[in-house]
Scaffold this active site. Structure first.
Site, PDB file in Angstrom:
ATOM      1  N   GLU A   1      13.212  33.431  -9.542  1.00 50.59           N
ATOM      2  CA  GLU A   1      13.377  34.420 -10.625  1.00 50.59           C
ATOM      3  C   GLU A   1      14.652  35.185 -10.305  1.00 50.59           C
ATOM      4  O   GLU A   1      14.651  36.058  -9.432  1.00 50.59           O
ATOM      5  CB  GLU A   1      12.188  35.381 -10.651  1.00 50.59           C
ATOM      6  CG  GLU A   1      10.852  34.731 -10.936  1.00 50.59           C
ATOM      7  CD  GLU A   1      10.674  34.341 -12.382  1.00 50.59           C
ATOM      8  OE1 GLU A   1      11.475  34.775 -13.235  1.00 50.59           O
ATOM      9  OE2 GLU A   1       9.742  33.579 -12.667  1.00 50.59           O
TER      10      GLU A   1
ATOM     11  N   LYS B   1       8.160  38.703   2.685  1.00 47.80           N
ATOM     12  CA  LYS B   1       9.290  39.475   3.220  1.00 47.80           C
ATOM     13  C   LYS B   1       9.815  40.373   2.095  1.00 47.80           C
ATOM     14  O   LYS B   1      10.449  39.907   1.164  1.00 47.80           O
ATOM     15  CB  LYS B   1      10.419  38.554   3.697  1.00 47.80           C
ATOM     16  CG  LYS B   1      11.409  39.336   4.553  1.00 47.80           C
ATOM     17  CD  LYS B   1      12.854  38.950   4.355  1.00 47.80           C
ATOM     18  CE  LYS B   1      13.484  39.541   3.129  1.00 47.80           C
ATOM     19  NZ  LYS B   1      13.721  40.986   3.148  1.00 47.80           N
TER      20      LYS B   1
ATOM     21  N   GLU C   1      26.306  40.958 -14.662  1.00 49.70           N
ATOM     22  CA  GLU C   1      25.094  41.768 -14.700  1.00 49.70           C
ATOM     23  C   GLU C   1      25.466  43.188 -14.230  1.00 49.70           C
ATOM     24  O   GLU C   1      26.168  43.347 -13.231  1.00 49.70           O
ATOM     25  CB  GLU C   1      24.078  41.138 -13.731  1.00 49.70           C
ATOM     26  CG  GLU C   1      22.705  41.731 -13.788  1.00 49.70           C
ATOM     27  CD  GLU C   1      21.737  41.067 -12.782  1.00 49.70           C
ATOM     28  OE1 GLU C   1      22.190  40.573 -11.740  1.00 49.70           O
ATOM     29  OE2 GLU C   1      20.536  41.062 -13.061  1.00 49.70           O
TER      30      GLU C   1
ATOM     31  N   SER D   1      18.808  38.070  -6.519  1.00 48.71           N
ATOM     32  CA  SER D   1      20.075  37.747  -7.181  1.00 48.71           C
ATOM     33  C   SER D   1      20.295  36.233  -7.254  1.00 48.71           C
ATOM     34  O   SER D   1      19.761  35.469  -6.430  1.00 48.71           O
ATOM     35  CB  SER D   1      21.220  38.389  -6.408  1.00 48.71           C
ATOM     36  OG  SER D   1      21.247  37.875  -5.090  1.00 48.71           O
TER      37      SER D   1
HETATM   38  P1  NAP Z   1      19.064  40.178  -3.425  1.00 57.14           P
HETATM   39  O1  NAP Z   1      20.165  40.777  -2.671  1.00 57.14           O
HETATM   40  O2  NAP Z   1      19.157  38.755  -3.801  1.00 57.14           O
HETATM   41  O3  NAP Z   1      17.763  40.425  -2.525  1.00 57.14           O
HETATM   42  C1  NAP Z   1      16.476  39.997  -2.927  1.00 57.14           C
HETATM   43  C2  NAP Z   1      15.655  39.695  -1.698  1.00 57.14           C
HETATM   44  O4  NAP Z   1      16.274  38.649  -0.967  1.00 57.14           O
HETATM   45  C3  NAP Z   1      15.524  40.867  -0.724  1.00 57.14           C
HETATM   46  O5  NAP Z   1      14.272  40.812  -0.098  1.00 57.14           O
HETATM   47  C4  NAP Z   1      16.615  40.569   0.287  1.00 57.14           C
HETATM   48  O6  NAP Z   1      16.332  41.134   1.542  1.00 57.14           O
HETATM   49  C5  NAP Z   1      16.500  39.068   0.369  1.00 57.14           C
HETATM   50  N1  NAP Z   1      17.686  38.389   0.875  1.00 57.14           N
HETATM   51  C6  NAP Z   1      18.975  38.793   0.841  1.00 57.14           C
HETATM   52  N2  NAP Z   1      19.767  37.855   1.439  1.00 57.14           N
HETATM   53  C7  NAP Z   1      18.942  36.859   1.845  1.00 57.14           C
HETATM   54  C8  NAP Z   1      19.150  35.613   2.522  1.00 57.14           C
HETATM   55  N3  NAP Z   1      20.372  35.206   2.891  1.00 57.14           N
HETATM   56  N4  NAP Z   1      18.085  34.838   2.775  1.00 57.14           N
HETATM   57  C9  NAP Z   1      16.843  35.233   2.420  1.00 57.14           C
HETATM   58  N5  NAP Z   1      16.579  36.401   1.772  1.00 57.14           N
HETATM   59  C10 NAP Z   1      17.625  37.191   1.484  1.00 57.14           C
HETATM   60  O7  NAP Z   1      18.753  40.943  -4.760  1.00 57.14           O
HETATM   61  P2  NAP Z   1      18.535  42.510  -4.955  1.00 57.14           P
HETATM   62  O8  NAP Z   1      19.844  43.165  -4.992  1.00 57.14           O
HETATM   63  O9  NAP Z   1      17.526  43.028  -3.985  1.00 57.14           O
HETATM   64  O10 NAP Z   1      17.827  42.528  -6.393  1.00 57.14           O
HETATM   65  C11 NAP Z   1      18.551  42.547  -7.559  1.00 57.14           C
HETATM   66  C12 NAP Z   1      18.654  41.175  -8.194  1.00 57.14           C
HETATM   67  O11 NAP Z   1      17.357  40.650  -8.414  1.00 57.14           O
HETATM   68  C13 NAP Z   1      19.324  41.223  -9.542  1.00 57.14           C
HETATM   69  O12 NAP Z   1      20.227  40.167  -9.698  1.00 57.14           O
HETATM   70  C14 NAP Z   1      18.144  41.062 -10.514  1.00 57.14           C
HETATM   71  O13 NAP Z   1      18.500  40.560 -11.770  1.00 57.14           O
HETATM   72  C15 NAP Z   1      17.241  40.175  -9.751  1.00 57.14           C
HETATM   73  N6  NAP Z   1      15.868  40.284 -10.238  1.00 57.14           N
HETATM   74  C16 NAP Z   1      15.346  39.249 -10.939  1.00 57.14           C
HETATM   75  C17 NAP Z   1      14.065  39.340 -11.452  1.00 57.14           C
HETATM   76  C18 NAP Z   1      13.449  38.200 -12.223  1.00 57.14           C
HETATM   77  O14 NAP Z   1      12.255  38.210 -12.428  1.00 57.14           O
HETATM   78  N7  NAP Z   1      14.216  37.217 -12.659  1.00 57.14           N
HETATM   79  C19 NAP Z   1      13.316  40.500 -11.252  1.00 57.14           C
HETATM   80  C20 NAP Z   1      13.877  41.539 -10.532  1.00 57.14           C
HETATM   81  C21 NAP Z   1      15.173  41.414 -10.025  1.00 57.14           C
HETATM   82  P3  NAP Z   1      17.046  42.469   2.060  1.00 57.14           P
HETATM   83  O15 NAP Z   1      17.061  43.425   0.914  1.00 57.14           O
HETATM   84  O16 NAP Z   1      16.136  42.893   3.159  1.00 57.14           O
HETATM   85  O17 NAP Z   1      18.387  42.063   2.520  1.00 57.14           O
END
Ligand code: NAP
Length: 481
Positions: free
Chosen positions: A249, A174, A384, A228
């Site tokens: 991650e 997904k 962050e 996140s």
């Molecule tokens: P996010 O809001 O957590 O979304 C990540 C993924 O989770 C997306 O596919 C999102 O789908 C999905 N998602 C959101 N709510 C969900 C739920 N309730 N249940 C299941 N899936 C859900 O994060 P983001 O804003 O896209 O990405 C930024 C974050 O990722 C930052 O905090 C960054 O530090 C972190 N990150 C970490 C790494 C690592 O390797 N540690 C690498 C890259 C990024 P939708 O977008 O379709 O809602």
């Protein structure tokens, strides 16, 4: 609408599956709607789980040579289509084209590396009593669900799917709703390699609903998530009932330490590369810069001149160093952090504002920014940022900077520039992070482990450890009667 010539439907059991409900995908540089992708239902997710479950025994049982040939073929096509995939990524996500292409090529590298490594996923034999054989073998876990973010729309997928498939698992992906087109382009490649039906499946729609179904399913044996920290914790809780194997991650808040004896030019060069890649929207981007008080002015002057030379623009333009931010709310968060910091005494050295004049008026562009005199009273010290802001904090002793650097719940990446080997040791030993870049900012390679501690999650990607995340260990005691 820009013609991207990419599928917009889901891919389940080897078929493209459409839906009447659609969602817009928007170019963050222009505000233009560039595609409308399918919104799936609960039934689509269930179908994908069943397809992956049915495909698992055959995929797991293939000869390694045959299974890994598929992976090499995927790598070949990623390389062949790298320009096309990079353009799709830049248009849906905003990053400069050269960064996008490197990301696609690093995905090809992941497939090759894991194809090679999977052939050496050796088990063990253990000394045993007479007439017994003790052995450990590694087996694929089964159906793997992968949920990925928008900031690396291709790389976050390939670094999960390459080891998962190499180890013999089947997959349901997904992607983020903000950047599904790169995922779809990768699935067109999977289709072209004629992977057996059901080995890879792509679902789209409500992330909350899809996440709930995947985590509740006993047929899904592993969830690998990048995103996140709050969503990671939700998925962790949701996975408790099925005791799913997990890799999380999550967010980061990387310190970047410049010690009194640092090579200042190298430190500035490293900081610019690591901070402004993908406009700071990187989990391992430096988020707090600690400069030793004896070199702070020299460091800041050089940093300022380099930051002011960065070219902000549409990622499709050759000269662009820094593209747009993904969404409007990303700009709001950055502005709030800057206002909070300056209200509490931080000094704006350069930048600090949204770009609103043409050609920036329809996109989410923000000036590369430096804040000096940042301290622990400010939100930016703890939150962050995920944007092009460099907060600078001054320190005196090594002990003090280690304490400040560790003063966060996050523990993903950390960086330090120092020449003295004792200081290098004190820093790399004292930093509570999953990764330390010492006079170096490249900490992500197919052969080296990537991942965090504390609230940055657990599990490793890349490297031999990354492959092991997709297998379980079986102990077999055979008695010869
Ligand atoms: P996010 O809001 O957590 O979304 C990540 C993924 O989770 C997306 O596919 C999102 O789908 C999905 N998602 C959101 N709510 C969900 C739920 N309730 N249940 C299941 N899936 C859900 O994060 P983001 O804003 O896209 O990405 C930024 C974050 O990722 C930052 O905090 C960054 O530090 C972190 N990150 C970490 C790494 C690592 O390797 N540690 C690498 C890259 C990024 P939708 O977008 O379709 O809602």
């Amino acid at each position: 609408m820009t013609n991207l010539n990419v599928k917009t439907d889901m891919f389940i059991n080897g078929e493209w599956i459409t839906s009447t409900d659609k969602t817009d995908v928007t170019n963050p540089a222009t505000g233009e709607v560039i595609a409308q992708t399918a919104i799936g239902t609960k039934d689509h997710v269930e179908e994908a789980i069943q397809a992956a479950k049915s495909a698992f025994p055959e995929w797991k049982g293939l000869e390694l040579k045959e299974r890994t040939q598929y992976l090499h073929h995927i790598a070949d096509l990623l390389e062949e289509r790298a320009d096309e995939l990079a353009r799709i990524m830049t248009i849906e996500q905003g990053k400069p084209l050269k960064e996008a292409k490197l990301e696609v090529l690093s995905g090809a590298e992941s497939f090759r590396w894991n194809a090679e490594e999977a052939r050496r996923l050796y088990g063990d034999t253990i000394p045993a009593p007479n007439n017994h054989r003790y052995e450990i073998k590694y087996e694929p876990v089964g159906v793997v669900a992968a949920i990925t973010p928008w900031n690396f729309p291709s790389g976050m997928i390939t670094r999960k799917l390459a080891p998962a498939l190499a180890a013999g698992n089947t997959v349901i992906l997904k992607p983020s709703k903000d950047t599904p087109l790169s995922a779809l382009a990768i699935f067109e490649i999977f289709e072209a390699t004629e992977l057996p039906k059901g080995v890879v499946n792509l679902v789209m729609g409500s992330s909350k609903e899809i996440g709930s179904i995947l985590t509740a399913s006993n047929d899904v044996k592993k969830l690998t998530f990048t995103g996140s920290t709050p969503i990671g914790k939700t998925l962790y809780e949701q996975s408790a009932d099925t005791l799913k194997k997990l890799s999380l991650e999550l967010g980061g808040h990387a310190p970047f330490i410049v010690h009194s004896d640092a090579n200042i030019e190298a430190a500035v060069e490293g900081l610019i590369a690591a901070k402004f890649r993908n406009n700071g929207q990187v989990c391992i981007a430096p988020n707090r810069v600690f400069a030793h008080e004896s070199i702070k002015d020299e460091f800041l002057n050089l940093l300022k001149s380099k930051v002011e030379a960065l070219v902000v623009g549409n990622g499709l333009d050759d000269e662009t160093n820094v593209g747009p931010l993904i969404r409007e709310d990303a700009i709001d968060k950055i502005k709030q952090q800057i206002v909070d910091a300056t209200d509490k005494g931080a000094v704006l050295v350069t930048g600090g504002h949204r770009l609103t004049e043409s050609p920036f008026d329809q996109g989410n562009f923000f000036q590369p920014t430096i804040l000096d005199h940042v301290n622990t009273s400010m939100d930016i010290f703890y939150e962050e940022t995920f944007g092009p802001v460099v907060p600078v904090i001054t320190y005196d002793t090594v002990e003090e900077v280690i304490e400040m650097a560790n003063d966060t719940n996050y523990g993903l990446a950390s960086y330090a520039y120092a020449q003295d080997s004792t200081v290098q040791y004190q820093l790399s030993n004292g930093l509570e992070y999953g990764m330390v870049g010492m006079n170096a900012v490249n900490i992500s390679n197919p052969e080296t482990p990537f991942g965090g501690v504390k609230h940055s999650g657990f599990g490793r990607e890349n490297s031999h450890l990354g492959l092991k995340e997709y297998v379980t260990e079986k102990f077999i005691n055979t008695k010869f009667l």
